[in-house]
Design an enzyme around this catalytic site. Structure first.
Site, PDB file in Angstrom:
ATOM      1  N   LYS A  14       0.845  -1.206   0.000  1.00 43.85           N
ATOM      2  CA  LYS A  14       0.000   0.000   0.000  1.00 43.85           C
ATOM      3  C   LYS A  14       0.876   1.250   0.000  1.00 43.85           C
ATOM      4  O   LYS A  14       0.603   2.205  -0.741  1.00 43.85           O
ATOM      5  CB  LYS A  14      -0.906   0.021   1.233  1.00 43.85           C
ATOM      6  CG  LYS A  14      -2.018  -0.990   1.216  1.00 43.85           C
ATOM      7  CD  LYS A  14      -2.817  -0.885   2.510  1.00 43.85           C
ATOM      8  CE  LYS A  14      -3.760  -2.034   2.700  1.00 43.85           C
ATOM      9  NZ  LYS A  14      -4.529  -1.942   3.945  1.00 43.85           N
ATOM     10  N   GLN A  58      -5.535  -1.758   9.480  1.00 43.04           N
ATOM     11  CA  GLN A  58      -5.170  -3.059   8.932  1.00 43.04           C
ATOM     12  C   GLN A  58      -5.723  -4.161   9.826  1.00 43.04           C
ATOM     13  O   GLN A  58      -5.422  -4.221  11.016  1.00 43.04           O
ATOM     14  CB  GLN A  58      -3.645  -3.185   8.812  1.00 43.04           C
ATOM     15  CG  GLN A  58      -3.177  -4.488   8.228  1.00 43.04           C
ATOM     16  CD  GLN A  58      -3.619  -4.676   6.789  1.00 43.04           C
ATOM     17  OE1 GLN A  58      -3.574  -3.754   5.989  1.00 43.04           O
ATOM     18  NE2 GLN A  58      -4.059  -5.873   6.460  1.00 43.04           N
ATOM     19  N   ASP A  83     -11.626   2.284   3.452  1.00 41.05           N
ATOM     20  CA  ASP A  83     -11.902   0.853   3.277  1.00 41.05           C
ATOM     21  C   ASP A  83     -13.399   0.568   3.207  1.00 41.05           C
ATOM     22  O   ASP A  83     -13.802  -0.530   2.848  1.00 41.05           O
ATOM     23  CB  ASP A  83     -11.296   0.033   4.425  1.00 41.05           C
ATOM     24  CG  ASP A  83      -9.974  -0.630   4.049  1.00 41.05           C
ATOM     25  OD1 ASP A  83      -9.637  -0.693   2.850  1.00 41.05           O
ATOM     26  OD2 ASP A  83      -9.292  -1.104   4.969  1.00 41.05           O
TER      27      ASP A  83
END
Length: 165
Positions: A14, A58, A83
């Site tokens: 990322k 995460q 997300d």
């Protein structure tokens, strides 16, 4: 949170991708001993920072303490929940309001399905689709995206009888 090797690889990719497209990204690495309240404080600080435009937590969290990951992802401000895991963005998607952040994997899959370099299905109206898996980050949002693009969707999962059929 923590030091999972698979998460570290994913985070590294990322960061590399962000740099390649000119996005400034920062990895806020937290230890396995962080408390839920300390993690929520950090999320709130990022929410309030006008220089932060997107937040990704995460998952899975790799910690020695009990932390409710849903509580943490829901603490992210809707406009920074890139997300799309918070209840506001997920709820908008579930209701067909596509003015929300959509988890990146289903969004990318939809783009591939519609792309001439992919399946080339510019219109999904009436197409039958089967989605295997109902996770919050891939399966469920994928089924919802396909539904709101007028496909007829069958969602299968670990309790689906005779999945191969």
């Amino acid at each position: 949170v923590g030091d999972r090797q698979d998460s570290n690889v994913y985070i590294g990719q990322k960061l590399k991708s962000a740099t390649e497209v000119g996005i400034t990204a920062k990895h806020v690495k937290l230890g396995t001993d962080i408390s839920e309240s300390a993690l929520l404080t950090i999320v709130n600080q990022l929410n309030e920072d006008p220089n932060v435009h997107g937040i990704i937590v995460q998952l899975p969290l790799d910690c020695n303490t009990a932390i409710d990951s849903d509580l943490v992802t829901n603490a992210i401000a809707r406009e920074k929940d890139v997300d799309g895991l918070g209840v506001v963005n997920a709820g908008r998607l579930a209701r067909g309001n596509l003015d929300c952040f959509v988890p990146c994997t289903p969004r990318g899959c939809l783009e591939l399905i519609q792309s001439p370099r992919g399946a080339g299905l510019a219109s999904l109206a009436g197409v039958s689709a089967v989605v295997v898996g109902r996770s919050k980050i891939v399966g469920s949002p994928m089924a919802e995206l396909l539904t709101w693009h007028h496909a007829t969707v069958t969602l299968c999962h670990s309790r689906t009888k005779d999945l191969a059929q």
